[in-house]
Design an enzyme around this catalytic site. Sequence first.
Site, mmCIF file in Angstrom:
data_model
loop_
_atom_site.group_PDB
_atom_site.id
_atom_site.type_symbol
_atom_site.label_atom_id
_atom_site.label_comp_id
_atom_site.label_asym_id
_atom_site.label_seq_id
_atom_site.Cartn_x
_atom_site.Cartn_y
_atom_site.Cartn_z
ATOM 1 N NE ARG A 149 -3.910 -2.031 2.366
ATOM 2 C CZ ARG A 149 -4.450 -2.467 3.505
ATOM 3 N NH1 ARG A 149 -4.224 -1.823 4.635
ATOM 4 N NH2 ARG A 149 -5.233 -3.520 3.515
ATOM 5 N NE ARG A 165 -7.027 4.309 2.246
ATOM 6 C CZ ARG A 165 -7.704 3.536 3.097
ATOM 7 N NH1 ARG A 165 -8.850 3.962 3.598
ATOM 8 N NH2 ARG A 165 -7.238 2.362 3.454
ATOM 9 N NE ARG A 202 -9.432 6.879 -6.402
ATOM 10 C CZ ARG A 202 -9.812 6.200 -5.322
ATOM 11 N NH1 ARG A 202 -8.936 5.508 -4.605
ATOM 12 N NH2 ARG A 202 -11.078 6.200 -4.955
ATOM 13 C CG ASP A 234 -9.443 -3.690 -4.759
ATOM 14 O OD1 ASP A 234 -9.182 -3.035 -3.736
ATOM 15 O OD2 ASP A 234 -10.197 -4.685 -4.749
ATOM 16 C CE1 TYR A 270 -13.477 -8.205 1.288
ATOM 17 C CE2 TYR A 270 -11.555 -9.229 0.269
ATOM 18 C CZ TYR A 270 -12.101 -8.305 1.139
ATOM 19 O OH TYR A 270 -11.283 -7.465 1.862
#
Length: 352
Positions: A35, A39, A48, A84, A159
């Site tokens: 990552r 962010r 973004r 992702d 998921y």
Amino acid sequence: MTANETTQPTATYDSAFLKACRREPVPHTPVWFMRQAGRSLPEYRKVREGVPMLESCMRPELVTEITLQPVRRHDVDAAIYFSDIVVPLKAIGLDLDIKPGVGPVVEQPIRTRADLARLRDLSPEDVPYVTEAIGMLTRELGATPLIGFAGAPFTLASYLVEGGPSRTYENAKAMMYGDPELWADLLDRLADITAAFLKVQIEAGASAVQLFDSWAGALAPADYRRSVMPASVKVFDAVAGYGVPRIHFGVGTGELLGLMGEAGADVVGVDWRVPLDEARRRVGPGKALQGNLDPTVLFTDKDTVAAKAREVLDAAAGLEGHVFNLGHGVMPNTDPDALTRLVEYVHTATAR
């Protein structure tokens, strides 16, 4: 590159990162962060802004910019392709989205044998934006390797069966225990999709790949070996012929490290719960290790970060190969300067 062409591109072959993955002598311990493109970077948040996550993964120019941002800022030894884990599932037509503050949400969970028909094969034509973005990236990166990645079959299955994130995996585990044939077929189907997604990335120019089994730590070793490992083996075997290093990582997988290495990885990622010298014992010879500074350490002062990084390097002293990383992904509120200083510290402290 095809599976029969096992020679790395000359521009990246002698990089510290790929040397460490191959367990060869390195000029310094290479560093990259899970990552690292995300962010924690203000420049990421800026580009973004107003763009949904899945859409951002399908714009080659945006993917290229985001992937390059941490390389420019931190001087890391490898880039990781910005995407992702659910991108290949979206690409084959599943109705899912990534909801802010929640994560991937599947409109119709996979619960029955009839549902498997929705999991068709993935082809390069389903993800042309991946091929385009990786082509752009490899031209920009030059001698810096690009790591491709995908979610492992178990994590994807979690998921899909749960319909979204879960703390207990009650529906997924109920299928695994109660209908092992359906479970095995689901994971086998996902292994084919995952392998195809990794092949697209390698053939486009990725120098290594990482398989994220983010939720495998929820499993007991016997269940992992019987019900999950065969699908991971299938993925690693499918890309073995390309000759690129294969990394395997999961969270809370201290009890599974040996099995994760057995599944076919060249490099086993270790979270912060197990010291690297102990991880070496559990994994056994013939594998490089990746990790494993606790990501929360980066919220302390620079002297503490350096001291804790030193502990990781000391524990790694006897490893055949070591790639420095965090024990999980960079947290969103991390100071980017702390990451830059950490890279510089590791490079300086391990210069040979």
